[in-house]
Structures are given as C-alpha cells and as structure tokens.
Design an enzyme around this catalytic site. Structure first.
Site, PDB file in Angstrom:
ATOM      1  N   LYS A 176       0.853  -1.197   0.000  1.00  0.00           N
ATOM      2  CA  LYS A 176       0.000   0.000   0.000  1.00  0.00           C
ATOM      3  C   LYS A 176       0.890   1.249   0.000  1.00  0.00           C
ATOM      4  O   LYS A 176       1.946   1.260   0.655  1.00  0.00           O
ATOM      5  CB  LYS A 176      -0.906  -0.017   1.238  1.00  0.00           C
ATOM      6  CG  LYS A 176      -1.948   1.090   1.260  1.00  0.00           C
ATOM      7  CD  LYS A 176      -2.865   0.954   2.478  1.00  0.00           C
ATOM      8  CE  LYS A 176      -3.926   2.039   2.502  1.00  0.00           C
ATOM      9  NZ  LYS A 176      -4.851   1.894   3.640  1.00  0.00           N
ATOM     10  N   SER A 179      -9.737   1.945   2.646  1.00  0.00           N
ATOM     11  CA  SER A 179      -8.838   2.722   1.843  1.00  0.00           C
ATOM     12  C   SER A 179      -7.781   1.888   1.093  1.00  0.00           C
ATOM     13  O   SER A 179      -7.146   2.408   0.175  1.00  0.00           O
ATOM     14  CB  SER A 179      -8.115   3.756   2.718  1.00  0.00           C
ATOM     15  OG  SER A 179      -7.301   3.132   3.676  1.00  0.00           O
ATOM     16  N   SER A 193      -9.992  -0.455   6.782  1.00  0.00           N
ATOM     17  CA  SER A 193      -9.455  -0.290   5.424  1.00  0.00           C
ATOM     18  C   SER A 193      -8.837  -1.521   4.792  1.00  0.00           C
ATOM     19  O   SER A 193      -8.341  -1.452   3.670  1.00  0.00           O
ATOM     20  CB  SER A 193      -8.413   0.826   5.413  1.00  0.00           C
ATOM     21  OG  SER A 193      -9.055   2.066   5.514  1.00  0.00           O
TER      22      SER A 193
END
Lengths: 480, 94
Positions: A77, A154, A179
C-alpha cells in the site's frame, strides 16, 4: 497458479523468476492503466530482487530454498515506505518522497524472497471507504468485478489487484478503521487485519497511531496467513509491537475450526443492512454450522452504537497531529520559500491536501482543542475502554464473533457522489469496533448476490488471528 | 456549542489551513452534521473509566543504549532542495 503452487514450482527450479517478474510487471502496468491499482509500479526494484534470487539459486546457497515467499510478487500500500520507491500515502503533499529505508514489514517480506512490484492506490492517508477520497492528481481504483463500482477503501488498490491479477500475488495493506476488511469484502478476497501491535508500524506513514494496523490481502486464506506469518512479530523500531511468539498461521487445521464456538452479533443485522448482504452472510453462518460449528446470537450494543463516533474522534484527532508535520520542508512536495513560516506552511498545506484531508484535520483539531478535548477526545478513549470490556466478556465464551463486513453491496461511483461525509463514514459501522479495540478481524468472501461480492466479518480476541484463519479456511471450497 | 463558519475558520487557522469561501460554505454543514452525530458519545456514563489511549496495554519500552548507524547528514538532506551549509533551510521565522 496459486501462491502455494507457485512457490513450490519456483523452488523446484521450474520457473525462471526473472522472466516471471517481467511478465508480472507487464500485467501490473496494464492494470495500473486500466484499473488504477498502482500509484507506482516499482519495476527497477522488482527486477533487482528477482535477479538477486536468480543469482543465489545459481550460487547453490541452500538457505535460499527455505525462503517462504520465494520469488512471489508482493504489492505494498502506498502509505508504507519502500526504500527508493516513491511513497506518498496517496497524497500530493508527499509527491516525490523516496524513503531512505524500508518499513519493517517490507524488509521482512524481502528477506523471505518477496518481489516488491509496486505501491497500491488508496484514499489519501487512508481517509475513506471507497478509494474516492484520493489525493490531488491521483486516480480512483475500480472494482475488479464491475469497473463502474468502487473497490472499497482505503486499501482499494491492494484489494482490486489481489482479485484481478492473474499472477500469484499477496498484498500488504493497512487498516485504521476498516481499510483492509472493507475493500476485501467489495473485491471478493480474504483480508486479515491482525491485532494492534502484532505487525510493526515502523515505516508506515501514520494516520492514527493507536489505530493503524498493517495486514494482508489475498485470494485464499492460506495466502493472507502466509504473508502475515512473515511480517508479524516484535520490532525494536516500534515500541508498540507486542513481544509474543508468532503462530505458524499458514499451518491451518480444519479440525481445530470445527471445535470452535461462534456468536452472531444481533445489532449488526438491524438497521441499514441490505437484504442481499443479510442473505449471503447468513449463508456463511449456515455453512459454518454445517461444518459442526455451533453458533449463538448475542447482543453487543456498545461497539455498534458508539463505535463510529468514538472511532472518528480518536482517528481524526490522531490524524490531525500526524499530518501537522507535512509542511513543505525536509521531504515531499516543496515550493519556493516565500513569506514567513506560517504563511509558507499554510500555503503548502492548503494547496496540496485534498478536501477530505482538510475536513478530517479540522474535525481532529477541533476535538483536541481546549474546551472540547474532554467532551470528545478523552470521552472517546473512555468509550474505547468500555467497548473493549464488552468484547472481552464475549470472548470468554466464544472464539469468534460474526457480522457482515459492510452493510451494502459495492456501490456505483455515481451513487457514492451523492453521499454526505457522514453517510460515507457510516460504511465503517461494522468495522470500527474491532479497529478501535485493536482486535484481529478477517473478511471472508461468502459469494455473490446480484453478481456482486459479499463479505462476512470474523472478529477474534487479541492475538487470536490463527482461530479466525482456521475458520476462514473452511470457505476455501468452490461451493461458496 | 454552535458549529458555524467562524468556528470552522478559527479551527482551520489553528491547523494551518486556509480555506476558500466555497470550502467554508461546503464544510460547515458537513462538519456540523458529523459532530452532532458524534455528540451521542455524551450519552454514555464514563464516570471513573480510565481512558484507553492504546487498544493493547503497553508499558514503557526501552532499548539498550548502544550506538548504531543512523542516516548520514547527506542522506537526511537528500530529499529536499531547501538546504544550506549542511542544514535544512526553512521559511523565515519573523
């Protein structure tokens, strides 16, 4: 080819890691273009790592064959630092930042033979549930099942890529308020958020220090377990990591799961839950029952009723302090040094943070201001203590708690555009409880309704991620 | 407490954010709606409850005081164009 088979074949020498990595990078670049899953594809690093593995095979170094991720593509990420690769947490204010060090989880993955293929797209700093709150100049990742819909957030790019990539791959994501599980649910994959402190946060670009948890996303329960086993454990660079032995998560035993007791959280099946989600999650519960696992229904009022408010007060408070350091000095996006420091910092921050980042900074700054601190920030921390008490009571009797992961099916981007910020925040209602209390949780895909994926959430007691993985592993059959 | 435009402007200033008029107009009702909802925290009796600043209890953690290699000055300065004589250069203070 799945992760397990790929690693076995790679170790046997039947796969050329460098050639394979070239193919993986070609597909990654294509997915970056068509689905926006990457903020950066780290071609140079991936090939360097692949060549290193190839060389060590030739040198007949016997240790190389013990590497758990031997030549496996791993994505990171964008909020997690990778040495020399632009790491922005999806924000324009960090454009150009190339960390001088690897996050601990990245270092551990590389040490086990991982090939780091790139930085996956996300809501700016993790501020969202649909990956639409992206930084200025970034692109929203699309749902792999239906590109007109959100892949969640997210860790949206991570989840979309984990589903869509035809190559074997596991993603490292990050969850502050849901997330990892939320995008995993929207993308039909497994997503493990471990106990707070199980994985090091060193090298994570912080959102909320008492909430952030790095975790794994993949197509199978084994995949998320395997990567978790590699990255977990105490880290001298993060004083909040837990100094406890790491289980062999990937050694999953179906017999253990069948002895477990689970509880269904009643409140999670009430208001706002879509009928399609309800139907499939009950299907998942019945599947567990058919495996001989007993379930009861319990009431868990505090997390569902107050979790969201407590989460947003804690999360935005911590975020507003973390984001104070981004001011156009030392690293990241800079401008000419004009005006005094207040004027310069204000100009940089106002022009490079997106709307949602500004809203959350204001919410958090407000909650910490004199006169409001006790009513919002401290109160939320007290409610976290009460919520944890309620969970701990349940875990005396049950091995895992069950709820839907998200109350709705993946929405279209046109539908999301109509939501107010508060309606957006409500998406996290099932997920904030475990996230605020630092409890491990796993999204388990439970099939499709109206051609869209549904996820079921399993939540466990602190450090009991192995139990969740063993339960989730029962779903690795085609009939779900 | 009333969430109005002047409060939002004041909080933004504390956070070193300059909002445009249209941002102020947009954010004020949005933040009012969110904070009104979050005010439900006040319903909960938390008398005598110790705030949980960390989800998992931690004690002071110390590491051994041994010198180790850290970033060199050159490395630390490598991410910025604003530097002078081996130091970071910032905007003027006064």
């Amino acid at each position: 080819m799945g992760v397990k088979e790929f690693i076995e074949n790679a170790k046997s020498g039947s796969i050329d890691i460098v050639e394979h990595t070239h193919r993986v990078l070609d597909e990654s670049k294509k997915l970056a273009k068509e689905y926006n899953y990457f903020n950066t594809v780290s071609e140079e690093l991936a090939l360097e790592l692949a060549n290193n593995i190839k060389k060590s095979i030739k040198s007949k170094d016997s240790r190389i064959k013990n590497k758990k991720l031997f030549g496996l593509p791993i994505s990171i990420k964008d909020s997690i630092c990778v040495k020399g690769v632009e790491s922005t947490a999806g924000s324009r204010i960090l454009k150009g930042y190339r960390p001088l060090f690897n996050a601990t989880v990245v270092e551990r993955a590389i040490n086990e033979g991982a090939i780091i293929i790139g930085k996956t797209s996300q809501d700016e700093f993790g501020f969202g549930s649909f990956s639409v709150n992206i930084g200025l100049g970034f692109k929203t990742p699309k749902n792999p099942v239906d590109p007109e819909r959100s892949c969640g957030g997210s860790s949206g790019g991570a989840a979309g890529l984990a589903k869509k990539a035809s190559f074997p791959h596991i993603a490292i994501g990050e969850s502050t308020g849901g997330s990892i599980a939320e995008p995993a649910s929207f993308c039909d994959i497994f997503g493990l958020t471990p106990t707070y402190g199980r994985n090091s946060r060193y090298g994570n670009i912080d959102f909320g220090n008492s909430l952030d948890k790095l975790g794994t996303l993949g197509k199978t329960c084994y995949d998320v377990a395997l990567l978790e086993e590699v990255i977990a454990g105490h880290d001298i660079n993060d004083s909040t990591t837990i100094n406890a032995p790491v289980d062999r998560y990937s050694d999953l035993n179906k017999k253990n799961a069948k002895k477990m007791r689970i509880a269904v959280i009643k409140e999670s099946f009430t208001e706002g839950l879509g009928p399609a989600v309800e139907k499939k999650v009950w299907g998942g519960i019945k599947k567990l029952e058919s495996e001989g696992i007993k379930y009861e229904e319990i009431s868990l009022e505090m997390p569902i009723r107050y979790g969201l408010a407590a989460y947003y007060m804690i999360g935005t408070s911590e975020a507003s302090t973390n984001l104070a350091k981004f001011c156009g000095m030392r690293y990241g996006n800079e401008s000419e040094l004009e005006g005094n420091f207040n004027q310069y910092f204000t100009k940089i921050r106002s022009s490079h943070f997106s709307e949602e980042a500004k809203r959350r900074i204001i919410l958090g700054t407000f909650a910490r201001m004199s006169g409001y601190r006790d009513a919002y920030y401290i109160k939320a921390m007290q409610i976290r203590a009460l919520m944890t008490r309620e969970y701990k009571k349940a875990f005396k009797k049950y091995d895992a708690l069950v709820s839907p992961t998200v109350p709705i099916l993946p929405p279209k981007f046109t539908e999301i555009a109509k939501l107010t910020p508060l309606q957006n925040y409500m998406m996290d209602v099932m997920l904030v409880g475990p996230n605020v209390c630092g409890l491990p949780h796993l999204n388990v895909p439970v099939g499709y309704e109206k051609a869209l994926p549904v996820g079921m959430l399993l939540t466990g007691d602190h450090l009991q991620e192995k139990k969740l993985l063993e339960l989730g592993n029962l779903f690795e059959v085609e009939d779900v | 407490m009333e969430i109005n435009e002047s409060l939002i402007r004041k909080v933004a200033e504390v956070a070193r954010l300059e909002l445009t008029d249209s941002e102020i107009k947009k954010f004020t009702p949005q933040l009012r709606e969110a904070l009104e909802n979050f005010s439900k925290l006040q319903e909960v009796d938390t008398k005598g409850v110790k705030p949980s600043f960390q989800p998992v209890e931690i004690k002071n953690v110390l590491r051994e005081d041994v010198p180790k290699q850290c970033l060199t000055q050159e490395q630390a300065l490598s991410q910025t164009k604003h530097k002078k004589d081996g130091y970071f250069k910032g905007p003027k203070v006064v």
